[in-house]
Structures are given as structure tokens and as C-alpha cells.
Design an enzyme around this catalytic site. Sequence first.
Site, PDB file in Angstrom:
ATOM      1  N   GLY A 104       0.784  -1.237   0.000  1.00  0.00           N
ATOM      2  CA  GLY A 104       0.000   0.000   0.000  1.00  0.00           C
ATOM      3  C   GLY A 104       0.809   1.276   0.000  1.00  0.00           C
ATOM      4  O   GLY A 104       0.335   2.324  -0.448  1.00  0.00           O
TER       5      GLY A 104
ATOM      6  N   ASP B 124       1.460   3.316   4.454  1.00  0.00           N
ATOM      7  CA  ASP B 124       0.315   4.081   3.948  1.00  0.00           C
ATOM      8  C   ASP B 124      -0.544   4.628   5.081  1.00  0.00           C
ATOM      9  O   ASP B 124      -0.766   5.829   5.175  1.00  0.00           O
ATOM     10  CB  ASP B 124      -0.520   3.242   2.956  1.00  0.00           C
ATOM     11  CG  ASP B 124      -0.937   1.876   3.504  1.00  0.00           C
ATOM     12  OD1 ASP B 124      -0.602   1.534   4.659  1.00  0.00           O
ATOM     13  OD2 ASP B 124      -1.594   1.115   2.768  1.00  0.00           O
TER      14      ASP B 124
ATOM     15  N   ASP C 231      -3.451   2.601  11.601  1.00  0.00           N
ATOM     16  CA  ASP C 231      -4.838   2.445  12.049  1.00  0.00           C
ATOM     17  C   ASP C 231      -4.810   1.890  13.477  1.00  0.00           C
ATOM     18  O   ASP C 231      -4.701   2.647  14.443  1.00  0.00           O
ATOM     19  CB  ASP C 231      -5.545   1.516  11.057  1.00  0.00           C
ATOM     20  CG  ASP C 231      -7.020   1.329  11.345  1.00  0.00           C
ATOM     21  OD1 ASP C 231      -7.562   2.041  12.194  1.00  0.00           O
ATOM     22  OD2 ASP C 231      -7.644   0.443  10.714  1.00  0.00           O
TER      23      ASP C 231
ATOM     24  N   LYS D 277      -5.134   7.261  11.394  1.00  0.00           N
ATOM     25  CA  LYS D 277      -6.508   7.138  11.924  1.00  0.00           C
ATOM     26  C   LYS D 277      -6.407   6.967  13.435  1.00  0.00           C
ATOM     27  O   LYS D 277      -6.510   5.833  13.943  1.00  0.00           O
ATOM     28  CB  LYS D 277      -7.188   5.881  11.348  1.00  0.00           C
ATOM     29  CG  LYS D 277      -7.539   5.922   9.881  1.00  0.00           C
ATOM     30  CD  LYS D 277      -8.307   4.632   9.531  1.00  0.00           C
ATOM     31  CE  LYS D 277      -8.664   4.559   8.080  1.00  0.00           C
ATOM     32  NZ  LYS D 277      -9.313   3.262   7.718  1.00  0.00           N
TER      33      LYS D 277
ATOM     34  N   PHE E 156     -13.077   4.133   5.407  1.00  0.00           N
ATOM     35  CA  PHE E 156     -12.211   3.229   4.647  1.00  0.00           C
ATOM     36  C   PHE E 156     -11.856   3.938   3.353  1.00  0.00           C
ATOM     37  O   PHE E 156     -12.722   4.381   2.617  1.00  0.00           O
ATOM     38  CB  PHE E 156     -12.876   1.877   4.376  1.00  0.00           C
ATOM     39  CG  PHE E 156     -11.868   0.857   3.923  1.00  0.00           C
ATOM     40  CD1 PHE E 156     -11.053   0.211   4.851  1.00  0.00           C
ATOM     41  CD2 PHE E 156     -11.684   0.582   2.571  1.00  0.00           C
ATOM     42  CE1 PHE E 156     -10.077  -0.699   4.443  1.00  0.00           C
ATOM     43  CE2 PHE E 156     -10.716  -0.332   2.151  1.00  0.00           C
ATOM     44  CZ  PHE E 156      -9.912  -0.969   3.094  1.00  0.00           C
ATOM     45  N   VAL E 157     -10.565   4.092   3.126  1.00  0.00           N
ATOM     46  CA  VAL E 157     -10.121   4.869   1.970  1.00  0.00           C
ATOM     47  C   VAL E 157      -9.386   4.000   0.968  1.00  0.00           C
ATOM     48  O   VAL E 157      -8.890   2.918   1.295  1.00  0.00           O
ATOM     49  CB  VAL E 157      -9.207   6.040   2.405  1.00  0.00           C
ATOM     50  CG1 VAL E 157      -9.930   6.982   3.355  1.00  0.00           C
ATOM     51  CG2 VAL E 157      -7.926   5.525   3.053  1.00  0.00           C
TER      52      VAL E 157
ATOM     53  N   ASP F 137      -5.681  -0.199  -1.653  1.00  0.00           N
ATOM     54  CA  ASP F 137      -6.622  -0.970  -2.468  1.00  0.00           C
ATOM     55  C   ASP F 137      -8.000  -1.101  -1.848  1.00  0.00           C
ATOM     56  O   ASP F 137      -8.186  -1.002  -0.637  1.00  0.00           O
ATOM     57  CB  ASP F 137      -6.061  -2.371  -2.731  1.00  0.00           C
ATOM     58  CG  ASP F 137      -6.178  -3.263  -1.501  1.00  0.00           C
ATOM     59  OD1 ASP F 137      -5.703  -2.869  -0.422  1.00  0.00           O
ATOM     60  OD2 ASP F 137      -6.770  -4.363  -1.630  1.00  0.00           O
TER      61      ASP F 137
ATOM     62  N   ARG G 227      -5.583   0.778  -6.651  1.00  0.00           N
ATOM     63  CA  ARG G 227      -4.301   1.278  -6.147  1.00  0.00           C
ATOM     64  C   ARG G 227      -3.725   2.347  -7.066  1.00  0.00           C
ATOM     65  O   ARG G 227      -2.966   3.201  -6.638  1.00  0.00           O
ATOM     66  CB  ARG G 227      -3.292   0.133  -6.031  1.00  0.00           C
ATOM     67  CG  ARG G 227      -3.611  -0.879  -4.932  1.00  0.00           C
ATOM     68  CD  ARG G 227      -2.408  -1.806  -4.751  1.00  0.00           C
ATOM     69  NE  ARG G 227      -2.695  -2.992  -3.976  1.00  0.00           N
ATOM     70  CZ  ARG G 227      -2.600  -3.072  -2.651  1.00  0.00           C
ATOM     71  NH1 ARG G 227      -2.267  -2.011  -1.940  1.00  0.00           N
ATOM     72  NH2 ARG G 227      -2.841  -4.206  -2.021  1.00  0.00           N
TER      73      ARG G 227
HETATM   74  P1  IMP Z   1      -2.731  -1.347  11.494  1.00  0.00           P
HETATM   75  O1  IMP Z   1      -2.273   0.019  11.926  1.00  0.00           O
HETATM   76  O2  IMP Z   1      -1.813  -2.451  11.848  1.00  0.00           O
HETATM   77  O3  IMP Z   1      -4.160  -1.610  11.884  1.00  0.00           O
HETATM   78  O4  IMP Z   1      -2.752  -1.490   9.960  1.00  0.00           O
HETATM   79  C1  IMP Z   1      -2.716  -0.522   9.094  1.00  0.00           C
HETATM   80  C2  IMP Z   1      -2.786  -1.203   7.747  1.00  0.00           C
HETATM   81  O5  IMP Z   1      -4.137  -1.567   7.454  1.00  0.00           O
HETATM   82  C3  IMP Z   1      -2.383  -0.188   6.722  1.00  0.00           C
HETATM   83  O6  IMP Z   1      -1.022  -0.286   6.416  1.00  0.00           O
HETATM   84  C4  IMP Z   1      -3.260  -0.553   5.564  1.00  0.00           C
HETATM   85  O7  IMP Z   1      -2.598  -1.494   4.763  1.00  0.00           O
HETATM   86  C5  IMP Z   1      -4.485  -1.179   6.160  1.00  0.00           C
HETATM   87  N1  IMP Z   1      -5.590  -0.193   6.205  1.00  0.00           N
HETATM   88  C6  IMP Z   1      -6.130   0.391   7.309  1.00  0.00           C
HETATM   89  N2  IMP Z   1      -7.122   1.227   6.977  1.00  0.00           N
HETATM   90  C7  IMP Z   1      -7.199   1.176   5.626  1.00  0.00           C
HETATM   91  C8  IMP Z   1      -8.041   1.855   4.672  1.00  0.00           C
HETATM   92  O8  IMP Z   1      -8.910   2.690   4.977  1.00  0.00           O
HETATM   93  N3  IMP Z   1      -7.820   1.548   3.365  1.00  0.00           N
HETATM   94  C9  IMP Z   1      -6.868   0.658   2.962  1.00  0.00           C
HETATM   95  N4  IMP Z   1      -6.072   0.010   3.815  1.00  0.00           N
HETATM   96  C10 IMP Z   1      -6.235   0.271   5.137  1.00  0.00           C
HETATM   97 MG    MG Z   2      -0.108  -1.161   4.873  1.00  0.00          MG
END
Ligand code: IMP
Ligand code: MG
Length: 171
Positions: free
Chosen positions: A40, A96, A99, A127, A150-151, A157, A163
Site C-alpha cells: 500500500g 500508507d 490504524d 486514523k 475506509f479509503v 486498495d 491502487r
Molecule cells: P494497522 O495500523 O496495523 O491496523 O494497519 C494498518 C494497515 O491496514 C495499513 O497499512 C493498511 O494497509 C491497512 N488499512 C487500514 N485502513 C485502511 C483503509 O482505509 N484503506 C486501505 N487500507 C487500510
Molecule cells: Mg499497509
Amino acid sequence: MKTLYSKEQIAKRIKELGVEIEKKIPLGDTPLICVCVLRGAAMFFVDLVRELKRDVKWDFLSLSSYGSGQVSSGKIEVVDGLRNSVGGCDVLVIDDIVDSGHTVEYLRDLFVQQKAKNVYIACMLDKPKGRKVDGIKADFVGFELEGLPFVGGYGMDVDGLKRNVPEIFVV
Ligand code: IMP
Ligand code: MG
């Protein structure tokens, strides 16, 4: 699909991030290792490293995280690792989205274990409302999202597609 950040807004913000990074990460004895978290972050990565004025090394890693659909589980594994050794080096992880924070926590711990000198995190989007791991914060953030949309686009993707869309949109 509703545009959240246009191509122009993204380009402008990335130029600013480049300046911030050059200001905040001191020049070290060894080149900064810029790590792209596939897949991503690919577009953000190539745009951001072009704004850096110093010598860098670039490297790529691929993670798998187990979870269903849009929910991240926190169980993360490296499926294809770095070519460079990070021992004694400054590392800039470029992702990217932050979250839940599981990915960043995992990578930070991994590179600390591997004796990186400093680990910095840059993400295009943050986020903060999605955070499940305390104390996880990126050092450089493109844009902070208010809720939990969700973006897609700009490397991110939607079910494997979109993408290549050059702007960031809300699904
Ligand atoms: P986390 O912080 O481990 O939950 O994961 C973050 C990963 O989840 C990011 O690197 C993205 O690949 C994926 N992700 C989280 N939110 C989104 C979204 O809104 N769109 C696309 N991928 C997302
Ligand atoms: Mg990622």
C-alpha cells in the site's frame, strides 16, 4: 467514491513532509534506510523519498497480517524481508496508514531488536480513532483522518483494485 485528497493536495503535503524529515532527522554516519511497507505504501514511498535531499538507501518489505477483510488482527509476519541490515543505522519506515497501530508496533520492535540506531515512522494517513495499541504515533503524518473512513487510491486498495487511482478517496 468521493475524493478526500486530490493529487495536488497530496503533492503539496509530501513536499512539506520532505522538509520536515530533513529538519528532524539528523544526518548520520550511515545513510538513512527508507523502508517501504509493501504494497500500500508504494506510491507514497516513491514520492516521499524524492523529496529527501540526502543520500538514502531504499528497501522493501512485505508483511502478511491475518484478519478478515478490513479488520486487522495484530498477528503480523514478514513474508519478504529487507536486503539491507539495519544494525547501527537510522531507519525511516514508510507506510500508507496507521490504524490500529499493530503494524507500526511490530516493525518498530523488529528494527529495535535488529539494533537500528533510531526508528522513525512516516505514514500518509493516520486514523488515531482506530488505535488499539497505546503510545503508537507516527513521527511524520501526511493527513490525520477524523473518523474511521475506509479509503482507497494512491496505492491503497479496495478489494485488490484502485491502487493506481492518483487521489485518495473514501469508499
Ligand atoms: P494497522 O495500523 O496495523 O491496523 O494497519 C494498518 C494497515 O491496514 C495499513 O497499512 C493498511 O494497509 C491497512 N488499512 C487500514 N485502513 C485502511 C483503509 O482505509 N484503506 C486501505 N487500507 C487500510
Ligand atoms: Mg499497509
